[in-house]
Design a protein around this motif. Structure first.
Motif, mmCIF file in Angstrom:
data_model
loop_
_atom_site.group_PDB
_atom_site.id
_atom_site.type_symbol
_atom_site.label_atom_id
_atom_site.label_comp_id
_atom_site.label_asym_id
_atom_site.label_seq_id
_atom_site.Cartn_x
_atom_site.Cartn_y
_atom_site.Cartn_z
ATOM 1 N N VAL A 10 6.304 -37.527 4.881
ATOM 2 C CA VAL A 10 7.469 -36.667 4.671
ATOM 3 C C VAL A 10 7.773 -36.569 3.177
ATOM 4 O O VAL A 10 7.895 -37.588 2.490
ATOM 5 N N HIS A 12 10.397 -34.148 2.295
ATOM 6 C CA HIS A 12 11.825 -33.787 2.312
ATOM 7 C C HIS A 12 12.179 -33.307 3.715
ATOM 8 O O HIS A 12 11.342 -32.727 4.407
ATOM 9 N N ARG A 13 13.407 -33.578 4.134
ATOM 10 C CA ARG A 13 13.877 -33.042 5.399
ATOM 11 C C ARG A 13 15.302 -32.545 5.238
ATOM 12 O O ARG A 13 16.058 -33.031 4.392
ATOM 13 N N PHE A 21 15.463 -30.918 12.656
ATOM 14 C CA PHE A 21 15.198 -30.974 11.221
ATOM 15 C C PHE A 21 14.106 -29.957 10.870
ATOM 16 O O PHE A 21 13.183 -29.727 11.665
ATOM 17 N N VAL A 23 11.245 -30.098 8.169
ATOM 18 C CA VAL A 23 10.651 -31.169 7.374
ATOM 19 C C VAL A 23 9.472 -30.618 6.572
ATOM 20 O O VAL A 23 8.626 -29.892 7.102
ATOM 21 N N SER A 34 5.347 -27.141 6.302
ATOM 22 C CA SER A 34 6.738 -27.238 6.753
ATOM 23 C C SER A 34 6.779 -27.052 8.259
ATOM 24 O O SER A 34 6.133 -26.145 8.809
ATOM 25 N N LEU A 55 10.551 -39.906 10.864
ATOM 26 C CA LEU A 55 10.703 -38.805 9.909
ATOM 27 C C LEU A 55 11.388 -39.274 8.633
ATOM 28 O O LEU A 55 12.403 -38.725 8.194
#
Length: 240
Positions: A10, A12-13, A21, A23, A34, A55
């Motif tokens: 990951v 960024h979420r 989400f 992610v 993404s 996550l």
């Protein structure tokens, strides 16, 4: 619908609708991908909590995506190894790597060399190696792998070898050129420092020099929006 299976982590979420989400992942096989991970926010349920706990940044994963568009559906997620753990300045440094990659990597272009560099750099941070050295070497290698690297040992204008007794200025997409006759006193760098950086021969001066040059080299790729991780660094420094 097409199915992508990837090893990844990951970057960024962010929340999406009431229970999901969006992610951003960095994957070895498919680059930056993404995906929407549904039904992982709010309410109770062991499977929901298990998926949400995976996550997290710095957790190696096996991922199955489905979909033909840029925003995929995340169908399956499994752990493939121990999570990298950080605290303090190491954590901010690792978050900087994630933010940098999320800003500069193209969508869905496999870059296995960059992925391996990222994992190796996370490992170095987890081992509490010198942060300035780790970050500068990461940035130099990242630019090289993305095709934006430059020769630290050659004058990009004349083609002659950098002279350790001369001063040089950095010009984006051209590299270095002699500072003679240029009103660039604030952005002059000694040839001796440039040659040390080329060898990854680090001291206080070569690290300072590399940091300034690499900020200039990365700025066109990052755009004008400030890096949040850099702001965290600055806040940490002021609180010391």
């Amino acid at each position: 619908m097409s199915l992508l299976t990837s090893n990844g982590l990951v970057l960024h979420r962010r929340p999406y609708r009431e229970t999901s989400f969006i992610v951003d992942f960095f994957t070895r096989e498919n680059g930056r991908v993404s995906g929407v991970c549904r039904a992982v926010r709010g309410g109770k349920g062991s499977s929901k909590n298990d998926r949400k706990s995976l996550l997290q940044p710095f957790q190696p994963l096996m991922l199955d995506f489905q979909g033909k568009h840029e925003l995929k559906n995340l169908r399956q997620i499994d752990s493939t190894g121990k999570m990298f753990t950080f605290s303090g300045v190491q954590l901010f440094s690792a978050l900087y790597l994630n933010e940098l990659l999320n800003r500069v990597l193209p969508k869905e272009v496999a870059l296995p060399d960059v992925y391996d560099l990222y994992l190796a750099t996370l490992l170095r941070l987890s081992e509490k190696q010198n942060i300035e050295i780790v970050l500068r070497e990461f940035e130099i290698n990242l630019l090289n792998f993305l095709g934006y690297g430059f020769n630290w040992q050659v004058d990009g204008q004349s083609g002659q070898a950098v002279n350790e007794y001369e001063s040089y200025v950095f010009v984006y997409e051209q590299g270095f050129q002699l500072s003679v006759g240029l009103n660039q006193t604030q952005n002059c760098f000694s040839g001796a420092s440039l040659l040390k950086i080329a060898r990854f021969d680090w001291d206080k001066l070569s690290l300072q020099c590399a940091k300034r040059i690499l900020r200039m080299a990365l700025r066109p790729l990052l755009g004008e929006k400030p890096l949040k991780s850099r702001e965290l660094f600055q806040k940490l420094e002021t609180e010391k």
